[in-house]
Design a protein around this motif. Structure first.
Motif, PDB file in Angstrom:
ATOM      1  N   ALA A 126      -3.247  15.963  -2.300  1.00 23.92           N
ATOM      2  CA  ALA A 126      -2.483  16.342  -3.500  1.00 23.92           C
ATOM      3  C   ALA A 126      -2.703  15.301  -4.609  1.00 23.92           C
ATOM      4  O   ALA A 126      -3.608  14.479  -4.514  1.00 23.92           O
ATOM      5  N   ASN A 127      -1.884  15.321  -5.650  1.00 19.42           N
ATOM      6  CA  ASN A 127      -2.049  14.347  -6.751  1.00 19.42           C
ATOM      7  C   ASN A 127      -1.076  13.176  -6.585  1.00 19.42           C
ATOM      8  O   ASN A 127      -0.654  12.593  -7.575  1.00 19.42           O
ATOM      9  N   PHE A 128      -0.725  12.886  -5.332  1.00 21.36           N
ATOM     10  CA  PHE A 128       0.142  11.731  -5.087  1.00 21.36           C
ATOM     11  C   PHE A 128      -0.187  11.194  -3.708  1.00 21.36           C
ATOM     12  O   PHE A 128      -0.811  11.892  -2.901  1.00 21.36           O
ATOM     13  N   ILE A 129       0.204   9.947  -3.473  1.00 22.70           N
ATOM     14  CA  ILE A 129       0.055   9.426  -2.120  1.00 22.70           C
ATOM     15  C   ILE A 129       1.351   8.769  -1.668  1.00 22.70           C
ATOM     16  O   ILE A 129       2.185   8.389  -2.492  1.00 22.70           O
ATOM     17  N   TYR A 130       1.486   8.674  -0.359  1.00 25.13           N
ATOM     18  CA  TYR A 130       2.672   8.084   0.239  1.00 25.13           C
ATOM     19  C   TYR A 130       2.222   6.844   0.989  1.00 25.13           C
ATOM     20  O   TYR A 130       1.336   6.913   1.837  1.00 25.13           O
ATOM     21  N   VAL A 131       2.829   5.702   0.640  1.00 26.78           N
ATOM     22  CA  VAL A 131       2.495   4.463   1.330  1.00 26.78           C
ATOM     23  C   VAL A 131       3.736   3.992   2.079  1.00 26.78           C
ATOM     24  O   VAL A 131       4.824   3.918   1.510  1.00 26.78           O
ATOM     25  N   LYS A 132       3.546   3.713   3.368  1.00 33.42           N
ATOM     26  CA  LYS A 132       4.709   3.334   4.189  1.00 33.42           C
ATOM     27  C   LYS A 132       5.052   1.863   3.981  1.00 33.42           C
ATOM     28  O   LYS A 132       4.158   1.010   4.013  1.00 33.42           O
ATOM     29  N   THR A 133       6.322   1.583   3.758  1.00 37.14           N
ATOM     30  CA  THR A 133       6.786   0.202   3.635  1.00 37.14           C
ATOM     31  C   THR A 133       8.298   0.156   3.858  1.00 37.14           C
ATOM     32  O   THR A 133       9.012   1.090   3.481  1.00 37.14           O
ATOM     33  N   ASP A 134       8.752  -0.940   4.478  1.00 37.53           N
ATOM     34  CA  ASP A 134      10.202  -1.112   4.664  1.00 37.53           C
ATOM     35  C   ASP A 134      10.857  -1.599   3.384  1.00 37.53           C
ATOM     36  O   ASP A 134      12.082  -1.625   3.276  1.00 37.53           O
ATOM     37  N   ASP A 135      10.018  -2.033   2.431  1.00 42.35           N
ATOM     38  CA  ASP A 135      10.556  -2.622   1.200  1.00 42.35           C
ATOM     39  C   ASP A 135      10.319  -1.669   0.013  1.00 42.35           C
ATOM     40  O   ASP A 135       9.882  -2.105  -1.059  1.00 42.35           O
ATOM     41  N   SER A 136      10.600  -0.380   0.218  1.00 45.35           N
ATOM     42  CA  SER A 136      10.256   0.583  -0.849  1.00 45.35           C
ATOM     43  C   SER A 136      11.056   0.329  -2.130  1.00 45.35           C
ATOM     44  O   SER A 136      10.512   0.388  -3.232  1.00 45.35           O
ATOM     45  N   GLU A 137      12.355   0.016  -1.971  1.00 46.35           N
ATOM     46  CA  GLU A 137      13.178  -0.234  -3.174  1.00 46.35           C
ATOM     47  C   GLU A 137      12.667  -1.472  -3.918  1.00 46.35           C
ATOM     48  O   GLU A 137      12.615  -1.499  -5.145  1.00 46.35           O
ATOM     49  N   GLY A 138      12.304  -2.492  -3.160  1.00 46.60           N
ATOM     50  CA  GLY A 138      11.797  -3.735  -3.754  1.00 46.60           C
ATOM     51  C   GLY A 138      10.529  -3.477  -4.564  1.00 46.60           C
ATOM     52  O   GLY A 138      10.419  -3.880  -5.729  1.00 46.60           O
ATOM     53  N   TRP A 139       9.577  -2.756  -3.941  1.00 46.23           N
ATOM     54  CA  TRP A 139       8.328  -2.453  -4.655  1.00 46.23           C
ATOM     55  C   TRP A 139       8.592  -1.595  -5.877  1.00 46.23           C
ATOM     56  O   TRP A 139       8.038  -1.829  -6.950  1.00 46.23           O
ATOM     57  N   ALA A 140       9.458  -0.586  -5.722  1.00 46.32           N
ATOM     58  CA  ALA A 140       9.729   0.308  -6.860  1.00 46.32           C
ATOM     59  C   ALA A 140      10.297  -0.500  -8.026  1.00 46.32           C
ATOM     60  O   ALA A 140       9.925  -0.289  -9.187  1.00 46.32           O
ATOM     61  N   SER A 141      11.175  -1.478  -7.724  1.00 46.90           N
ATOM     62  CA  SER A 141      11.775  -2.205  -8.849  1.00 46.90           C
ATOM     63  C   SER A 141      10.773  -3.205  -9.440  1.00 46.90           C
ATOM     64  O   SER A 141      10.756  -3.427 -10.647  1.00 46.90           O
ATOM     65  N   ARG A 142       9.888  -3.762  -8.609  1.00 48.02           N
ATOM     66  CA  ARG A 142       8.856  -4.664  -9.168  1.00 48.02           C
ATOM     67  C   ARG A 142       7.898  -3.881 -10.077  1.00 48.02           C
ATOM     68  O   ARG A 142       7.522  -4.345 -11.149  1.00 48.02           O
ATOM     69  N   PHE A 143       7.513  -2.674  -9.647  1.00 49.15           N
ATOM     70  CA  PHE A 143       6.629  -1.870 -10.505  1.00 49.15           C
ATOM     71  C   PHE A 143       7.346  -1.487 -11.809  1.00 49.15           C
ATOM     72  O   PHE A 143       6.763  -1.483 -12.883  1.00 49.15           O
TER      73      PHE A 143
END
Ligand SMILES: Cc1ncc(COP(=O)(O)O)c(C=O)c1O
Length: 338
Positions: A281-298
């Motif tokens: 599809a036009n998106f990918i899913y990357v597994k991480t336990d720190d999803s909220e952390g990464w989302a806020s850094r981005f």
């Protein structure tokens, strides 16, 4: 107000400033030739209710999808078609099942239609788990996105066919199928007349703002569900613009090529974060336990992505957005290594 209306979550859209890689919208710019052709769309019929434009749109889309125009219903996005079909199919307290995770609106439309929504508690994208839940729940309707939103997982046509034999109605939501151009359930529709396919122009066609979606089903099902549609649910102007884009011979291929290349770049870019699930599809899913952390850094860099409990869903975007993603990952790595 209806009893317990507060249990229905409210979806409040908000405009994302910066780089929106959180809504799986197309990032392929509309070519000049199409912009010009769209400017030529006539405004003559603006004072009339839309009829002709919708007939023309159905003819073009039927051609694209390889079905008859009588097998189509047009909606204000596939979202509206989900709302219409839930109202049409469900009686009060009828049960509905979907995999987990899947598109969040499935539960909401089921509730609006006074149905009862169930998803597996764990391992909700395993075929065997889904079958167990279907056996235990005996739903009237099963809703499945294919490719799956948010993970990109493809259910096989054999799995979907088997599910279709177990329930009165199966909806295969193919919002992202155009990106792969194969494995659509359309090829099996005549064998499984209880299946309803949903499509949209909001993703690979890059027309989310027009709000145009399609239901593809047997002529009989379309005739039944059409009673639940409001008469002029889709703007004729939207239909006319969509028709210009659908008639272009190369646009959809260009969009697919762009998104495939950008998805591959994104896969390499996000590898340091965690396991990448395969996606067409036009998106990918990357597994991480720190999803909220990464989302806020981005987000600190102006890039919006979508955090889920065990990973991030990131839409294929532009190189400018990718430069900011790369910068973020490098900064985290340099802090960790110092
Ligand atoms: C799986 C799936 N189905 C349906 C939709 C709704 O799309 P639209 O209403 O724009 O056609 C979306 C939008 O993100 C989606 O991801």
């Amino acid at each position: 107000m209806r009893r317990n209306y507060q249990n229905i979550p409210r979806y409040v859209p908000h405009a994302a400033s910066g780089y929106a890689l959180n809504q799986n919208e197309s990032q392929y710019p509309l070519p000049e030739r199409l912009e010009r052709a769209i400017r030529d769309v006539s405004l003559e019929a603006l004072s009339r209710y839309p009829v002709e434009e919708l007939l023309a749109l159905k003819a073009s889309y039927a051609d694209y999808a390889g079905v008859e125009p009588t097998q189509l219903m047009v909606g204000s996005g596939s979202d509206e078609l989900l709302a219409i079909l839930s109202q049409a199919i469900l009686d009060t307290e009828d049960r509905v099942v979907a995999p987990a995770p899947d598109f969040s609106m499935y539960g909401i439309y089921t509730q609006i239609a006074r149905g009862h929504f169930t998803q597996p508690d764990e391992q909700g994208l395993r075929y065997e788990t889904l079958i167990e839940v279907i056996r235990a729940t005996e739903p009237k309707l099963v809703l499945i996105s294919n490719p799956n939103n948010p993970t990109g997982k493809m259910w096989t046509l054999d799995e979907l066919s088997d599910i279709a034999t177990r329930v009165p109605y199966l909806v295969v939501d193919e919002a992202y199928i155009d990106f792969t151009m194969k494995d659509s359930f359309v090829s099996r529709l005549s064998e499984y007349p209880n299946v309803i396919i949903l499509r949209t122009l909001s993703k690979a066609f890059g027309l989310a703002n027009l709000r145009i979606g399609f239901m593809i089903a047997s002529e009989e099902i379309i005739e039944q569900i059409d009673r639940f549609r409001s008469p002029f649910n889709v703007s004729g102007l939207s239909a006319a613009v969509a028709n210009v884009v659908l008639r272009d011979e190369t646009y959809i291929q260009e969009s697919i090529q762009f998104h495939t290349a950008q998805r591959e770049k994104l896969t390499e870019l996000l590898r340091p974060i965690g396991e990448i699930l395969p996606s067409r599809a036009n998106f990918i899913y990357v597994k991480t336990d720190d999803s909220e952390g990464w989302a806020s850094r981005f987000l600190d860099k102006g890039v919006h992505v979508r955090a889920f409990p065990d990973g991030l869903r990131v839409s294929a975007g532009t190189d400018e957005a990718y430069a900011l993603i790369q910068q973020t990952i490098e900064e985290v790595n340099s802090v960790e290594n110092s």
